[in-house]
Scaffold this active site. Structure first.
Site, PDB file in Angstrom:
ATOM      1  N   PRO A  24      -2.839  -1.785   1.446  1.00  0.00           N
ATOM      2  CA  PRO A  24      -1.703  -0.863   1.463  1.00  0.00           C
ATOM      3  C   PRO A  24      -1.609  -0.107   2.790  1.00  0.00           C
ATOM      4  O   PRO A  24      -2.603   0.063   3.497  1.00  0.00           O
ATOM      5  CB  PRO A  24      -2.020   0.116   0.330  1.00  0.00           C
ATOM      6  CG  PRO A  24      -3.155  -0.495  -0.432  1.00  0.00           C
ATOM      7  CD  PRO A  24      -3.901  -1.320   0.560  1.00  0.00           C
TER       8      PRO A  24
ATOM      9  N   TYR B 218     -10.388  -8.955  -5.409  1.00  0.00           N
ATOM     10  CA  TYR B 218     -10.436  -8.828  -3.948  1.00  0.00           C
ATOM     11  C   TYR B 218     -11.232  -9.913  -3.245  1.00  0.00           C
ATOM     12  O   TYR B 218     -10.700 -10.660  -2.447  1.00  0.00           O
ATOM     13  CB  TYR B 218     -11.006  -7.453  -3.552  1.00  0.00           C
ATOM     14  CG  TYR B 218     -10.145  -6.340  -4.067  1.00  0.00           C
ATOM     15  CD1 TYR B 218      -8.861  -6.171  -3.583  1.00  0.00           C
ATOM     16  CD2 TYR B 218     -10.587  -5.488  -5.070  1.00  0.00           C
ATOM     17  CE1 TYR B 218      -8.034  -5.175  -4.063  1.00  0.00           C
ATOM     18  CE2 TYR B 218      -9.766  -4.484  -5.555  1.00  0.00           C
ATOM     19  CZ  TYR B 218      -8.497  -4.336  -5.047  1.00  0.00           C
ATOM     20  OH  TYR B 218      -7.683  -3.366  -5.529  1.00  0.00           O
TER      21      TYR B 218
ATOM     22  N   HIS C 255      -8.327  -2.789   0.783  1.00  0.00           N
ATOM     23  CA  HIS C 255      -8.301  -2.250  -0.574  1.00  0.00           C
ATOM     24  C   HIS C 255      -9.621  -2.378  -1.359  1.00  0.00           C
ATOM     25  O   HIS C 255      -9.849  -1.626  -2.316  1.00  0.00           O
ATOM     26  CB  HIS C 255      -7.195  -2.993  -1.338  1.00  0.00           C
ATOM     27  CG  HIS C 255      -6.553  -2.225  -2.428  1.00  0.00           C
ATOM     28  ND1 HIS C 255      -7.210  -1.263  -3.150  1.00  0.00           N
ATOM     29  CD2 HIS C 255      -5.313  -2.278  -2.928  1.00  0.00           C
ATOM     30  CE1 HIS C 255      -6.378  -0.779  -4.055  1.00  0.00           C
ATOM     31  NE2 HIS C 255      -5.223  -1.363  -3.934  1.00  0.00           N
TER      32      HIS C 255
ATOM     33  N   SER D  85       3.013   1.695  -8.469  1.00  0.00           N
ATOM     34  CA  SER D  85       1.930   2.661  -8.482  1.00  0.00           C
ATOM     35  C   SER D  85       2.423   4.021  -8.010  1.00  0.00           C
ATOM     36  O   SER D  85       3.204   4.104  -7.068  1.00  0.00           O
ATOM     37  CB  SER D  85       0.822   2.181  -7.552  1.00  0.00           C
ATOM     38  OG  SER D  85      -0.296   3.002  -7.689  1.00  0.00           O
ATOM     39  N   GLN D  86       1.954   5.039  -8.702  1.00  0.00           N
ATOM     40  CA  GLN D  86       2.185   6.381  -8.193  1.00  0.00           C
ATOM     41  C   GLN D  86       0.971   6.778  -7.344  1.00  0.00           C
ATOM     42  O   GLN D  86      -0.164   6.714  -7.821  1.00  0.00           O
ATOM     43  CB  GLN D  86       2.335   7.390  -9.336  1.00  0.00           C
ATOM     44  CG  GLN D  86       2.519   8.792  -8.784  1.00  0.00           C
ATOM     45  CD  GLN D  86       2.561   9.937  -9.788  1.00  0.00           C
ATOM     46  OE1 GLN D  86       2.233  11.053  -9.444  1.00  0.00           O
ATOM     47  NE2 GLN D  86       2.964   9.672 -11.017  1.00  0.00           N
TER      48      GLN D  86
ATOM     49  N   LYS E  55       9.949  15.914  -9.012  1.00  0.00           N
ATOM     50  CA  LYS E  55       9.334  15.962 -10.347  1.00  0.00           C
ATOM     51  C   LYS E  55       9.714  17.220 -11.124  1.00  0.00           C
ATOM     52  O   LYS E  55       9.524  17.274 -12.341  1.00  0.00           O
ATOM     53  CB  LYS E  55       7.829  15.748 -10.275  1.00  0.00           C
ATOM     54  CG  LYS E  55       7.050  16.766  -9.508  1.00  0.00           C
ATOM     55  CD  LYS E  55       5.571  16.402  -9.526  1.00  0.00           C
ATOM     56  CE  LYS E  55       4.810  17.311  -8.590  1.00  0.00           C
ATOM     57  NZ  LYS E  55       3.396  17.035  -8.532  1.00  0.00           N
TER      58      LYS E  55
HETATM   59  N1  COA Z   1       6.707  18.269 -19.693  1.00  0.00           N
HETATM   60  C1  COA Z   1       6.506  19.010 -18.588  1.00  0.00           C
HETATM   61  N2  COA Z   1       5.628  18.656 -17.608  1.00  0.00           N
HETATM   62  C2  COA Z   1       4.967  17.494 -17.764  1.00  0.00           C
HETATM   63  C3  COA Z   1       5.150  16.674 -18.891  1.00  0.00           C
HETATM   64  C4  COA Z   1       6.056  17.106 -19.888  1.00  0.00           C
HETATM   65  N3  COA Z   1       6.277  16.388 -20.995  1.00  0.00           N
HETATM   66  N4  COA Z   1       4.341  15.602 -18.771  1.00  0.00           N
HETATM   67  C5  COA Z   1       3.687  15.743 -17.615  1.00  0.00           C
HETATM   68  N5  COA Z   1       4.056  16.890 -17.003  1.00  0.00           N
HETATM   69  C6  COA Z   1       3.546  17.450 -15.748  1.00  0.00           C
HETATM   70  C7  COA Z   1       2.043  17.315 -15.645  1.00  0.00           C
HETATM   71  O1  COA Z   1       1.409  18.433 -16.224  1.00  0.00           O
HETATM   72  C8  COA Z   1       1.836  17.269 -14.148  1.00  0.00           C
HETATM   73  O2  COA Z   1       1.939  18.580 -13.637  1.00  0.00           O
HETATM   74  P1  COA Z   1       1.418  19.000 -12.155  1.00  0.00           P
HETATM   75  O3  COA Z   1       2.443  18.505 -11.187  1.00  0.00           O
HETATM   76  O4  COA Z   1       1.372  20.454 -12.222  1.00  0.00           O
HETATM   77  O5  COA Z   1       0.095  18.351 -11.996  1.00  0.00           O
HETATM   78  C9  COA Z   1       3.042  16.510 -13.658  1.00  0.00           C
HETATM   79  O6  COA Z   1       4.038  16.672 -14.667  1.00  0.00           O
HETATM   80  C10 COA Z   1       2.799  15.033 -13.423  1.00  0.00           C
HETATM   81  O7  COA Z   1       2.448  14.390 -14.637  1.00  0.00           O
HETATM   82  P2  COA Z   1       2.916  12.891 -14.934  1.00  0.00           P
HETATM   83  O8  COA Z   1       4.145  12.604 -14.175  1.00  0.00           O
HETATM   84  O9  COA Z   1       2.942  12.661 -16.395  1.00  0.00           O
HETATM   85  O10 COA Z   1       1.844  11.990 -14.240  1.00  0.00           O
HETATM   86  P3  COA Z   1       0.300  12.160 -13.959  1.00  0.00           P
HETATM   87  O11 COA Z   1       0.107  13.111 -12.850  1.00  0.00           O
HETATM   88  O12 COA Z   1      -0.424  12.406 -15.225  1.00  0.00           O
HETATM   89  O13 COA Z   1      -0.024  10.704 -13.403  1.00  0.00           O
HETATM   90  C11 COA Z   1      -0.702   8.445 -13.496  1.00  0.00           C
HETATM   91  C12 COA Z   1       0.091   9.562 -14.170  1.00  0.00           C
HETATM   92  C13 COA Z   1      -0.607   7.193 -14.311  1.00  0.00           C
HETATM   93  C14 COA Z   1      -0.109   8.172 -12.126  1.00  0.00           C
HETATM   94  C15 COA Z   1      -2.172   8.931 -13.358  1.00  0.00           C
HETATM   95  O14 COA Z   1      -2.715   9.158 -14.618  1.00  0.00           O
HETATM   96  C16 COA Z   1      -3.060   7.920 -12.713  1.00  0.00           C
HETATM   97  O15 COA Z   1      -3.710   7.142 -13.384  1.00  0.00           O
HETATM   98  N6  COA Z   1      -3.141   7.904 -11.370  1.00  0.00           N
HETATM   99  C17 COA Z   1      -3.923   6.957 -10.631  1.00  0.00           C
HETATM  100  C18 COA Z   1      -3.013   5.997  -9.950  1.00  0.00           C
HETATM  101  C19 COA Z   1      -3.798   5.048  -9.107  1.00  0.00           C
HETATM  102  O16 COA Z   1      -4.994   4.904  -9.173  1.00  0.00           O
HETATM  103  N7  COA Z   1      -3.104   4.341  -8.261  1.00  0.00           N
HETATM  104  C20 COA Z   1      -3.776   3.401  -7.440  1.00  0.00           C
HETATM  105  C21 COA Z   1      -2.936   2.969  -6.352  1.00  0.00           C
HETATM  106  S1  COA Z   1      -3.843   1.978  -5.222  1.00  0.00           S
END
Ligand code: COA
Length: 627
Positions: A121, A108, A344, A555-556, A420
């Protein structure tokens, strides 16, 4: 997204993110932070082995063979790798987080491109159903009250600790986003924070028709103003800023950081200007009351709002209605378009969006009937003396900005067919499913895989920010190649899809545990610079350049609100993709640059939707046996 930074703890003397005076720190916050583990330095052979694996889908066999030789050299006992690794381990023993200052600087503060489009963003909120000024100001007032309500939770330390995978997360970013601002510097910027100290900020900045105002949002007894009070204050501001012929001073903040740093020093030579700039910098956040933008059809409305959030639409529209260095700027336009843009350096998207979720819920609360109010003083207009030199800087900034505005190609879409819940019903991680759809879309468009960046949270560690999930993997490539191969059986494609999503989820788990490769490689490189050893060949290699050229930067950013975050691509020939997976639909924002003939955001959106549908069809047509 690609750039993120790590804020230094408020508990130790921060160097890059500077609280202006060292006020008392929240005790509960400190004890929570101190309970978090430090960011580990991964083992060197592990990172290099994983690096070679990550290169496989994106470099040629010859490049890969060359890199393997370089890795072997780097890993020789007593060699440069071992030396740098020891240096990093030493650094980790001395610092609260071995990466945080380095990351903040490189990602940054020393990054010189404009923050607009290239770093900050935006967030697109659902359209509000007001159509006039009254509605706009009432919503803005409610939003301000909601933001102050969130601030109270931060101030009182009642903000619940967040968890990921059952582990508590670092909450530091929440303490960095209010009352803070980036300041341009000739080679490196800084971030100041006025949230704590003897006199914490009690005002916000309101900007309308390019004119800035200081609005005190607390009564003399320290309680936040009510919606009605704020509304009346906003009306006063509106009525004293009806002229639209003002110099768009805020446009200066859109410029290249070196040019802006020069213009900044020139601007604040004048005492009045300096006071006005300081007021903006110190304010809790900014509210931008935007003029309506040109009307567009419903199908491109979201994309237009995404552009408005990212850059304001250009010098003719709302770009001068911002101070882009301000960490948090809420945008409320007369036509019901709403959202925010944030700088950011102090924070990732998730804390910003968590705050937004709180605020949006707050705006839905019925208003309380209140007793008559005491009259409040007129909000202070922030004046600027515009010398010919400043005028010239504004004109140059306008020109550059308008080129950027023309260049940004953005497509914000809602994928309606499923959310999802579908991948979950198939026992697949939704995030992995979406990432594999992106891989498939890209492969179908370009017939190759590319270096892909997905942000992974490192907030399980003290002052942790992000690492990279490399979504293009050996398994993702096998899947995307098989998908359109008529010679492959459907069942095999299903297996390859499942394997690719499992590999992605495994990479995610590894990344959030602090075992990914990107920040470690960056650390080794920066350690080499700090030790003044010549740059190891590993980092001068073509493969390394390919690996760091993220054509897909993704990114999510999940939210309860039906919104989407958006950001620009990080390379000239790339895409920025951000998504918010809801239960039954997914919001996407996809960006590219018009100056690149090979990229097109709408086309990518089309391929992405098709990929998601094809993957669902594949799974539904080949159900798993119940046994
Ligand atoms: N079967 C059924 N459900 C599942 C599954 C499977 N095999 N794998 C995951 N799921 C479920 C999870 O339990 C979760 O349930 P919820 O909606 O009840 O919470 C949901 O599906 C989402 O999980 P998943 O899609 O695997 O993603 P996550 O929520 O673990 O997120 C990342 C993954 C990488 C986005 C997260 O770990 C992360 O690091 N986020 C930060 C992102 C960030 O900082 N971005 C910056 C932008 S500036």
């Amino acid at each position: 997204m690609f750039f993120a930074s790590v804020a230094r703890s408020m508990a130790r003397a921060p160097r890059l993110l500077q609280p202006v005076s060292s006020g008392r720190l929240p005790g509960r916050y400190v004890s929570h932070q101190e309970g978090l583990p430090p960011l580990p330095v991964p083992p060197l052979p592990q990172t290099l082995e994983r690096y070679v694996l990550a290169l496989q889908p994106i470099v040629s066999p010859e490049e890969l063979a060359h890199t393997r030789d370089l890795v072997r050299d780097f890993l020789k006992p007593g060699g440069v790798g071992e030396r740098l690794q020891k240096g990093l381990e030493r650094r980790a023993r001395k610092h609260e987080n071995w990466l945080s200052d380095w990351w903040l600087k490189t990602a940054y503060l020393e990054y010189r491109l404009p923050v607009v489009v290239h770093s900050s963003p935006g967030v697109v909120l659902p359209k509000q159903d007001f159509q006039d000024r009254q509605g706009q100001l009432r919503f803005a007032a409610k939003l301000i009250e909601g933001a102050l309500d969130f601030k109270t939770m931060i101030d009182n330390e009642t903000l619940p600790v967040e968890y990921l995978g059952g582990k508590p997360l670092c909450m530091n970013q929440y303490y960095q986003i209010l009352s803070s601002c980036r300041i341009p510097g000739p080679k490196r910027d800084s971030v100041v924070n006025y949230a704590r100290g003897k006199k914490p900020s009690t005002h916000i900045t309101v900007v309308h028709n390019f004119q800035f105002f200081e609005l005190d949002v607390y009564s003399s007894d320290g309680s936040p103003l009510t919606t009605d009070q704020i509304f009346l204050q906003l009306e006063k501001i509106w009525n004293t800023s009806l002229q639209t012929n003002k110099e768009p001073i805020g446009i200066l903040t859109t410029n290249h950081r070196n040019s802006w740093a020069k213009a900044y020093n020139n601007l604040i030579k004048d005492k009045t200007n300096k006071e006005s700039v300081r007021s903006i910098e110190k304010s809790i956040f900014t509210i931008c009351l935007d003029a309506p933008m040109p009307r567009v059809s419903d199908d491109i409305y979201r994309s237009r709002v995404a552009a408005q959030m990212l850059h304001g639409g250009g010098s003719r529209w709302n770009s001068g209605n911002r101070w882009f260095d301000k960490t948090l700027q809420f945008i409320v336009a007369e036509d019901g378009s709403c959202g925010l843009v944030y700088e950011h350096a102090p924070s990732e998207g998730p804390p910003i969006v968590a705050m937004l979720d709180h605020i949006v819920e707050y705006t839905k609360k019925p208003e309380m009937v209140r007793s008559p109010m005491v009259p409040l003083p007129m909000p202070k207009k922030l004046r600027f003396n515009i010398t010919p030199e400043i005028k010239n800087d504004i004109e140059k900034a306008k020109q550059n900005l308008n080129i950027m505005v023309q260049d940004l190609d953005i497509s914000a879409i809602v994928f309606h067919q499923f959310g999802k819940n579908f991948p979950k019903s198939q026992k697949i991680s939704p995030d992995a499913f979406i990432q594999m759809a992106l891989q498939l879309a890209y492969y179908r468009m370009y017939n190759e895989a590319c270096a892909t960046y997905e942000s992974a949270s490192l907030r399980m560690f003290r002052l942790g920010r992000t690492d990279t999930i490399r979504s293009a993997s050996v398994d993702s490539l096998k899947f995307v190649q098989a998908m359109d191969d008529s010679g492959k059986q459907e069942q095999e494609k299903v297996e390859l899809l499942r394997r690719a999503t499992q590999a992605h989820r495994a990479y995610t788990d590894m990344a959030i545990r602090g075992d990914a490769i990107d920040r470690h490689l960056l650390g080794l490189k920066l350690q080499a610079i700090e030790d003044l050893v010549s740059m190891p060949e590993l980092f001068m290699d073509t493969s390394f350049a390919v690996a760091m050229h993220f054509n897909l930067s993704t990114s999510q950013v999940p939210a309860k609100t039906d919104c989407v975050m958006c950001f620009g691509p990080v390379v000239p020939d790339g895409y920025g993709v951000c998504y918010n997976p809801m239960d039954d639909h997914i919001n996407f924002a996809i960006s590219a640059f018009n100056s690149c003939a090979e990229t097109n955001a709408a086309r990518m959106a089309h391929y992405l939707e098709k990929a998601l549908l094809d993957m669902r069809l594949l799974l539904q047509s080949n159900p798993r046996s119940k046994l």
